[in-house]
Design a protein around this motif. Sequence first.
Motif: not given
Length: 401
Positions: A216-245
């Motif tokens: 809710e906070l991220g959406s309200k303030y349009d703050t990008p949130i990136w979720v990823a592994s703390s152990e492995f250097d692999v691409p994570g997921t971006i939570i942002t405005k708009g629809e996924n592709n």
Amino acid sequence: MNIVVQKYGGTSVGSTERIQNVAKRIIAKKKSGHQIVVVVSAMGKTTDDLVKLAYAINPSPPKRELDRLLSTGEQISISLLSMALQAMGHDAISFTGPQVGIRTSGRHTKSRIEGIDTTKILESLNEDKIVIIAGFQGVNENDDVTTLGRGGSDTSAVALACVLNAPCEIYTDVEGIYGVDPRLYPQAKKLDTVSYEEMLEMASLGAGVMHPRAIELGSKYDTPIWVASSEFDVPGTIITKGENNMEGQSITGVAIDNDEIMITIRDIPFDKNITSQFFSQFATKSINIDMISQSAPIDDLINISFTAPASDLDDAKKILTAFQEKHPGIGVIINENISKLSVVGIGMRSQSGVAAKFFALLADNNIQMLMITTSEIRISCIIPSKDKDKAVTATAVAFDL
């Protein structure tokens, strides 16, 4: 230099070795030209252990004292992480939530963030320090330590990112956000991006990677949130405005929530004031009511079923007992053996037949639907807990998640 807020969960800081690994990751980010603010959870199962201690001492621990106790878990984490960073040659400073000016309001154990004073944070960053902040906690208008409830460290991190106008990186024990929890369905596909709207629905419905208040906070303030592994250097997921592709995908994810109870009250007098007063009692206790179903009146009597968090069962029983004393003719049934299965997807707005397909697959697998609710991008069903694994797998296969 650009500020980045990072958050590490309890598993990520669950041992001295993992804390040292987190410290190396933070240093690498700092060397890439960023000022770093880090929010950490309590180590491993520390919070659970503290709760057990409290209930071993007092079966109904005062919420103020419970907050004071639970807040100590994060204080261990921030101190150890700061020590690890300094041992590696980097200046760091740790702060509790109250020290850094996270102001809260509301009930103990379920407080909400009202504001954050960034003075100490910015001063420390300007001194080239890595700032480590205890998640999950703040201070209220009475100068009492408060906690933010389940997922509170996520909320702390995103709130800090919002006031610092910085992106937020959430590091956890999974490699991103999946359409289905990979622990329940190993073939689950990771999402590259997901919209705030979809993620908010999924988080609210039991997807455990992120807490809905943080989204809710991220959406309200349009703050990008990136979720990823703390152990492995692999691409994570971006939570942002708009629809996924993922064009053509009607469903983005499925969530299962095993932490709810279903309460059914039979033969309630058909009176809007009685219903209003009843649910007001739950609001007074800060119990979030989720799904609600009311039958049509017969002989001026109605039945109401609703769901609530299992953690609020004791408070709910007190309200129900008082209600029965006031209305002796009613009957109460509490079902603790339920799960809430939900499908979420922006694609539902433009594609018909999703509900029919969902209900058919449950029927084909002989899974009973005890309650149903829908929104524009979500369908939820209450099902028997014994069928949850079968239901998740069937749904994931049917919608190619």
